[in-house]
Design a protein around this motif. Structure first.
Motif, mmCIF file in Angstrom:
data_model
loop_
_atom_site.group_PDB
_atom_site.id
_atom_site.type_symbol
_atom_site.label_atom_id
_atom_site.label_comp_id
_atom_site.label_asym_id
_atom_site.label_seq_id
_atom_site.Cartn_x
_atom_site.Cartn_y
_atom_site.Cartn_z
ATOM 1 N N ILE A 56 38.300 29.139 34.230
ATOM 2 C CA ILE A 56 38.440 30.126 33.256
ATOM 3 C C ILE A 56 37.274 29.918 32.081
ATOM 4 O O ILE A 56 36.612 30.598 31.471
ATOM 5 N N ALA A 57 37.138 28.547 31.592
ATOM 6 C CA ALA A 57 36.207 28.140 30.904
ATOM 7 C C ALA A 57 34.933 28.524 31.312
ATOM 8 O O ALA A 57 33.982 28.922 30.438
ATOM 9 N N GLY A 58 34.604 28.327 32.668
ATOM 10 C CA GLY A 58 33.410 28.737 33.344
ATOM 11 C C GLY A 58 33.021 30.085 33.097
ATOM 12 O O GLY A 58 31.880 30.656 32.683
ATOM 13 N N GLU A 59 33.867 30.942 33.129
ATOM 14 C CA GLU A 59 33.727 32.167 33.160
ATOM 15 C C GLU A 59 33.721 33.068 31.697
ATOM 16 O O GLU A 59 33.010 33.846 31.657
ATOM 17 N N ILE A 60 34.365 32.279 30.839
ATOM 18 C CA ILE A 60 34.024 32.817 29.379
ATOM 19 C C ILE A 60 32.637 32.301 29.098
ATOM 20 O O ILE A 60 31.998 33.137 28.387
ATOM 21 N N LEU B 123 31.572 24.035 26.769
ATOM 22 C CA LEU B 123 32.243 22.989 26.545
ATOM 23 C C LEU B 123 33.140 23.648 24.997
ATOM 24 O O LEU B 123 34.336 23.244 24.935
ATOM 25 N N ASP B 124 32.656 24.608 24.654
ATOM 26 C CA ASP B 124 33.330 25.133 23.680
ATOM 27 C C ASP B 124 34.436 25.928 23.972
ATOM 28 O O ASP B 124 35.873 25.931 23.472
ATOM 29 N N ALA B 125 34.373 26.701 25.096
ATOM 30 C CA ALA B 125 35.510 27.400 25.779
ATOM 31 C C ALA B 125 36.286 26.378 26.462
ATOM 32 O O ALA B 125 37.678 26.905 26.243
ATOM 33 N N GLN C 217 28.820 24.692 11.495
ATOM 34 C CA GLN C 217 28.188 25.800 11.988
ATOM 35 C C GLN C 217 28.653 25.823 13.575
ATOM 36 O O GLN C 217 28.689 27.081 14.188
ATOM 37 N N ALA C 218 28.975 24.971 14.183
ATOM 38 C CA ALA C 218 29.521 24.668 15.708
ATOM 39 C C ALA C 218 30.737 25.509 15.778
ATOM 40 O O ALA C 218 31.613 25.653 15.071
ATOM 41 N N ARG C 219 31.123 26.042 17.040
ATOM 42 C CA ARG C 219 32.131 26.668 17.499
ATOM 43 C C ARG C 219 33.117 25.825 18.291
ATOM 44 O O ARG C 219 34.109 26.281 18.940
ATOM 45 N N GLY C 220 32.661 24.593 18.636
ATOM 46 C CA GLY C 220 33.146 23.737 19.231
ATOM 47 C C GLY C 220 32.238 22.413 19.780
ATOM 48 O O GLY C 220 31.178 22.402 19.170
ATOM 49 N N PRO C 221 32.959 21.514 20.362
ATOM 50 C CA PRO C 221 31.875 20.380 20.762
ATOM 51 C C PRO C 221 30.820 20.658 21.532
ATOM 52 O O PRO C 221 29.395 20.005 21.593
#
Lengths: 252, 252, 252
Positions: free
Chosen positions: A214-218, A234-236, B222-226
């Motif tokens: 799921i993280a990959g498809e986002i 990584l953000d997802a 600025q970042a949306r995640g790591p």
């Protein structure tokens, strides 16, 4: 296909919550190419990675870990010596471990070692189709699971998990995952992290593959190519929650 | 707390200017996970990294470097043999060096080695609280500095530098720094780069921690995640200037 | 300068098309810092990387590869033993290989090894000016090519390829490429990938340098610093096509 009673989006989300609450330590004996990305994937997921392959240190790190990953990429002498030391500690303490025999189809010595390690009963065997064929002579996942007496997570365009009795297909993911090195290897570490918080290996594997896919498809939907895929992935992974999982999970 | 006379935003900015003008070479004996990110951090900062751990090559690279980093992560045989060779060269030439005893709290062999290396008087010891506790039995940074006879950069939610006489707290940074592997390790290399251009270890450490923490908090905002944190962090480090440092530094 | 008859934007684009159609396997004996980025560059380009340096595995991986990269960074014992094994396989099978003697100007042992490897006639020698000077005593690329009896890709602000008879300058690229670790090393792998699909080493080198430099300048124009350069570069490499190459190539 028998399916896997008890696995659905709510289960995967709860398993992820448990993982983030417990913050499991995952020791990774993995290849040189994958070490940094794997550590970042585990951190984004909510686990704590350690990565040393030094034989003098591996027993202490394994003893302090909640799960172990044994990935056979870049299989040099140091890694070769470290693996049995880690497995001895894991076996004695009943810690779950994942075997990821990457590229056994390309290297006969690696394939031999993978067969030896299978005899030590990994909690989960993570393979792609080419690697499974090299190990088993081409049986499909469920049959191979019976032959190998192993729980298998078979990754590909569609992932499949099987323990020889139950099996489940997971259909999340994105083609760009194949254009970034070590995504599969990092996925093996994610499976280990879920094994640390879910005692049923099949359900742990399904939750790990679901979260990863799921993280990959986002990320794939946001990225402009394989470069921007990595930060987006990584953000997802870091932002994943029950709502997103419920909206996107394709399993059955 | 005595504070550290002479340290302020203008000092940190000037030290960074000197670093960029001199382009110091920093040789890094660091762990496998951190090598690539550390090299990119040094390049973004304005230094030139070299990373070989091969014992045959380490003396020549250390001789050609302006500062040395000794990071104990992934402590295999090769690294174990390389460290004293590098330290011999550094000691003979009076080159500054940073000791970063990562995860000594997880590995007894590593903790023993770290104690031996402390006896060789690192110019700066970079530790977090758990590592310092393993080395000293839990003393706070200034007292530990006296016990260890070492200049210490203690990193955490708030960083602290001390040489047993002067001490200073630095309160920049961002929680996402803890979600990216090897940020701490790369921070140790930044300290080494500042030691190459600033002879007072405490002031060099303060400047390095300030620059690193400010880049981290800019990136974190600025970042949306790591994942997106990493490129934003390197961009921020590369773009840092006196005006930004003056606006953001929190030290005292 | 004689130029290189047959090289233009259409040639480079066609070579890239052939590469993407054939999906060559490139085995990389490269340094620890460069492994992950090099693998990602090859994947973004359209090739399949393998990276093991274990002497037991290198012959099988080289035998299964279409081209080989030998990069001398972080030259430890394992890499030192692996290199001749890989070259034996490559020589017996007539596989093309690239020698990248990084930092030979910094390490005498590395320079000696590089000279030995030159005697094994690399299909292409990739160097920068400082490395070429260390190997040849400072001759310019074309003369050095004659002395070394090697095809040379000399990288710098302007790249130059030469086989001692024909030579060509390539003027794409961006200064941020020098602020990201292992760009040069990854560029060597790209040359190897083009050698797998183009039998004329000079034309393969020109195509590889053109593609690499054009992706770099696209990324440089989009990036806000060395951090955002990396994802933008991989995206640009992945998206490169004949139209972009025709609009941007500067060669002559």
């Amino acid at each position: 296909m028998n399916g896997a009673p008890g696995f659905d989006a709510a289960f995967a989300a709860t398993a992820l919550d448990r993982l983030r609450a417990r913050v499991p330590r995952v020791h990774c004996l993995t290849n040189a190419v994958a070490q940094s990305f794997t550590a970042n994937v585990l951190l984004a997921l909510g686990a704590i990675p350690s990565m040393t392959i030094a034989p003098e240190e591996v027993p202490a790190f394994t003893a302090g870990a909640d799960a172990l990953l044994v990935n056979l990429g870049t299989l040099d002498d140091t890694r070769r010596r470290a693996i049995p030391l880690a497995l001895d500690v894991a076996a004695a303490a009943g810690k779950p471990w994942v075997l990821d025999p990457v590229f056994v189809d390309r290297s006969p010595v690696r394939c031999d070692l993978a067969r030896d390690l299978l005899a030590r009963s990994p909690t989960l065997l993570r393979v792609n189709a080419a690697e499974l064929a090299a190990l088993t002579g081409g049986r499909e996942a469920r049959a191979a699971g019976r032959v190998l007496a192993a729980r298998i997570a078979l990754t590909g365009a569609v992932d499949e998990v099987s323990d020889g009795r139950r099996s489940l297909r997971l259909d999340n993911g994105h083609p760009l995952m194949g254009k970034v090195t070590a995504t599969g290897c990092a996925g093996g570490a994610v499976l280990a992290a879920f094994l640390a918080v879910e005692p049923d290996p099949l359900l742990a594997a399904a939750a790990g593959l679901a979260v990863f896919g799921i993280a990959g498809e986002i990320a794939g939907a946001q990225a402009r190519g394989p470069g921007s895929f990595v930060p987006a992935f990584l953000d997802a992974l870091h932002a994943l929650d029950a709502e997103i999982i419920a909206a996107r999970l394709r399993a059955g």
